[in-house]
Design an enzyme around this catalytic site. Structure first.
Site, PDB file in Angstrom:
ATOM      1  N   LYS A   1       0.857  -1.184   0.000  1.00 26.09           N
ATOM      2  CA  LYS A   1       0.000   0.000   0.000  1.00 26.09           C
ATOM      3  C   LYS A   1       0.895   1.236   0.000  1.00 26.09           C
ATOM      4  O   LYS A   1       1.776   1.376   0.869  1.00 26.09           O
ATOM      5  CB  LYS A   1      -0.898   0.008   1.249  1.00 26.09           C
ATOM      6  CG  LYS A   1      -2.105  -0.902   1.109  1.00 26.09           C
ATOM      7  CD  LYS A   1      -2.990  -0.831   2.329  1.00 26.09           C
ATOM      8  CE  LYS A   1      -3.832   0.421   2.398  1.00 26.09           C
ATOM      9  NZ  LYS A   1      -4.647   0.471   3.642  1.00 26.09           N
TER      10      LYS A   1
HETATM   11  C1  E4P Z   1      -7.630   1.778   3.911  1.00 21.82           C
HETATM   12  O1  E4P Z   1      -6.867   1.786   2.957  1.00 21.82           O
HETATM   13  C2  E4P Z   1      -7.510   2.815   4.934  1.00 21.82           C
HETATM   14  O2  E4P Z   1      -6.258   2.681   5.521  1.00 21.82           O
HETATM   15  C3  E4P Z   1      -8.556   2.714   6.016  1.00 21.82           C
HETATM   16  O3  E4P Z   1      -9.745   2.146   5.566  1.00 21.82           O
HETATM   17  C4  E4P Z   1      -8.792   4.057   6.660  1.00 21.82           C
HETATM   18  O4  E4P Z   1      -9.888   3.943   7.528  1.00 21.82           O
HETATM   19  P1  E4P Z   1     -10.232   5.034   8.647  1.00 21.82           P
HETATM   20  O5  E4P Z   1     -10.607   6.295   7.954  1.00 21.82           O
HETATM   21  O6  E4P Z   1     -11.363   4.422   9.419  1.00 21.82           O
HETATM   22  O7  E4P Z   1      -8.995   5.207   9.476  1.00 21.82           O
END
Ligand code: E4P
Length: 225
Positions: free
Chosen positions: A86
């Protein structure tokens, strides 16, 4: 359409994998840190719960392209075959995505808030693009509309990248991005548990059981009568 678990909670992951049609696990630094465990053993533990096939997405922390590349290659060593690095969409992130694609790395571009960020990441070679729906909604931007625009852009320009909608705080947000054509969603523990919950389902089942047991006896099923 694919469901992913946005979690590093190994107990939850094991249980959800057993019961639900999920394709894998996504994490981010916040999700990992919440577990208060050593990073590498935790990633290895998640991989061993997943087995070889399901995808495991782990985020790189470095901010300079060459360092992101090194980090992604290092994580792939212990995260198993179906690993996605990622990478946040910054200029260095995009450079890293291009460099990593030449090394057969699977990529999830993350921290996406606009369709243009997603388009750029997809053209750089990202396999998935992760827009943050709840964080958009909280800025009075329609997160589901942003997802719909991304889906449309990928379709118009015949890009193979998939939208991996992320950051949900309620079931309705998940539902709206599914309707908007998101190719996949990643959902955290609290919302995931609610995805199929409906009080009328529980009530209906309770009624079926009591009607049946009144006639056929307690604990009886089609196998025993
Ligand atoms: C996914 O790629 C993100 O890291 C994640 O869903 C962020 O979620 P949040 O806004 O609840 O922290």
């Amino acid at each position: 359409m694919q469901y992913f678990l946005d979690s590093a909670d190994t107990e939850f992951i094991a249980k959800a994998l057993e019961y639900y049609p999920v394709e894998g696990v996504t994490t981010n630094p916040t999700i990992i840190a919440k577990e208060r465990k050593e990073f590498r053993p935790l990633i290895k533990e998640i991989r061993s719960i997943l087995g070889g096939d399901p995808a495991l997405h782990v985020q790189c922390l470095a901010s300079v392209a060459e360092d992101i590349v090194r980090e992604a290659l290092a994580i792939r060593e212990f995260a198993g075959d179906n690993f996605y690095a990622k990478i946040p969409v910054t200029p260095d992130g995009l450079k890293a995505i291009k460099l990593l694609k030449s090394q057969d790395m699977k990529i999830t571009a993350t921290a996406i808030f606009t369709p243009q960020q997603a388009l750029m990441a997809a053209l750089a070679g990202a396999d998935y693009c992760a827009p943050y729906v709840d964080r958009l909604d909280n800025l009075s931007v329609d997160g589901a509309k942003v997802v719909a625009d991304m889906v449309q852009l990928f379709h118009i320009h015949k890009l193979s990248a998939r939208v991996l909608a992320a950051s949900f705080k309620n079931v309705e947000q998940v539902h709206r991005v599914c309707l908007a054509g998101a190719h996949s969603v990643t959902v955290g523990k609290d919302v995931f548990k609610k995805l199929i919950y409906h009080p009328m389902t529980d009530q209906s089942i309770a009624r079926f059981v009591s009607d049946w047991e009144e006639v056929y006896g307690k604990g009886q099923t089609a196998l025993t009568v």
